[in-house]
Design an enzyme around this catalytic site. Structure first.
Site, PDB file in Angstrom:
ATOM      1  N   GLU A 182      29.859  31.218  19.890  1.00 29.44           N
ATOM      2  CA  GLU A 182      30.490  29.962  20.308  1.00 29.44           C
ATOM      3  C   GLU A 182      31.925  30.150  20.762  1.00 29.44           C
ATOM      4  O   GLU A 182      32.547  29.242  21.265  1.00 29.44           O
ATOM      5  CB  GLU A 182      30.439  28.943  19.166  1.00 29.44           C
ATOM      6  N   ASP A 227      35.981  36.724  55.601  1.00 29.33           N
ATOM      7  CA  ASP A 227      35.296  36.167  54.437  1.00 29.33           C
ATOM      8  C   ASP A 227      35.715  34.731  54.199  1.00 29.33           C
ATOM      9  O   ASP A 227      36.863  34.376  54.436  1.00 29.33           O
ATOM     10  CB  ASP A 227      35.707  36.906  53.144  1.00 29.33           C
ATOM     11  N   ARG A 252      34.244  45.114  46.079  1.00 31.64           N
ATOM     12  CA  ARG A 252      33.974  45.044  47.525  1.00 31.64           C
ATOM     13  C   ARG A 252      35.259  44.989  48.339  1.00 31.64           C
ATOM     14  O   ARG A 252      35.245  45.220  49.543  1.00 31.64           O
ATOM     15  CB  ARG A 252      33.047  43.872  47.866  1.00 31.64           C
ATOM     16  N   PRO A 259      34.969  30.082  29.529  1.00 33.65           N
ATOM     17  CA  PRO A 259      35.028  28.820  30.267  1.00 33.65           C
ATOM     18  C   PRO A 259      36.381  28.119  30.095  1.00 33.65           C
ATOM     19  O   PRO A 259      36.686  27.195  30.848  1.00 33.65           O
ATOM     20  CB  PRO A 259      33.881  27.989  29.686  1.00 33.65           C
TER      21      PRO A 259
END
Ligand code: ADE
Length: 246
Positions: free
Chosen positions: A114, A170, A152, A87
């Protein structure tokens, strides 16, 4: 293309990466995804991959040695990207998927606990990516997202030809959200398909789609417009919709 994934949960990967376009891309030999069990690179009987944080504090931190040794065992070519999912990473965007899809070997490191020892993040990983501003319980789901978005894009991965067209339409490839799509039936429970899509007038369809992509982007993700490639006509249309360009 070769993709290496380093994780303490290798069993999470086969189902999501085995189905659909990503599964087909592998069956077609466009890419091979290798999932490596981090515990195979531990040396203690209990196969420990974590430790408590120096300086104290809650939770556990992933130790550096298994991660360094796992990556070294891959014998990666010089300069191949080693991506840590975290993150704390830069936001993962379509442009990153396009950049990584052009690589021959991509390695993804999945953090758990963590956090991950900073020496891995700073010295082993060549970049850090986050799939969004929320905290998952590990990098595995994020790695699956990244692999899906990359595979993809490989030429031949989307079953239909020509490849470039589906990709170009897209969301995000063009810098805009994708236009609305409809299929049969033309009328369903009183809801009808826009007439222009049934008109057979290709130029009119293209214009409508472009304008709908602009409208949708303005309504839902106006911040994208600052980076999108816009024609004079696009700008005119956007101003009609109330856009004030910078
Ligand atoms: N690991 C935990 N949360 C994550 C996120 N949002 N993106 C990437 N890796 C993660």
């Amino acid at each position: 293309m070769q993709v290496h994934i380093v994780t303490i949960f290798p069993e999470m990967f086969p189902a999501p990466l085995g189905a659909g376009i990503v599964g087909r891309a592998q069956e077609a030999g466009l890419a091979a995804v290798h999932v490596h069990d981090l515990r195979g690179f531990t040396h203690d009987r209990r196969r420990t991959t974590d430790g408590s944080p120096f300086g104290g504090g809650p939770g556990m931190v992933m130790r550096p040695e298994p991660l360094f040794e796992a990556v070294e065992s891959l014998k990666l070519p010089e300069g191949a990207p080693i991506v840590a999912l975290t993150p704390q990473g830069a936001p993962f965007r379509q442009a990153d998927a396009e950049r990584l899809a052009a690589e021959e070997v991509v390695t993804l490191l999945c953090g758990r606990y963590e956090g991950v020892d900073e020496r891995v993040m700073a010295e082993l990983a060549t970049e850090r990516l986050s799939i969004g501003d929320y905290v998952l319980s590990g990098g595995e789901l994020a790695a699956m997202v990244v692999v899906d978005a990359i595979l993809r894009l490989l030429p031949g991965a989307l079953g239909h030809a020509p490849h470039g067209e589906a990709i170009a339409d897209d969301s995000f490839t063009s810098g805009l959200l994708q236009y609305p799509q409809y299929t049969r039936p033309a009328e369903y429970r009183g809801m009808s398909v826009p007439d222009v899509l049934l008109s057979g007038d290709h130029a009119a369809v293209e214009r409508w789609r472009r304008n709908e992509a602009l409208r949708r982007t303005l309504e839902r993700r106006p911040e994208l417009l600052a980076q999108a490639t816009l024609s004079d006509e696009d700008r005119k249309e956007l101003r009609k919709l109330g856009w004030r360009d910078a």
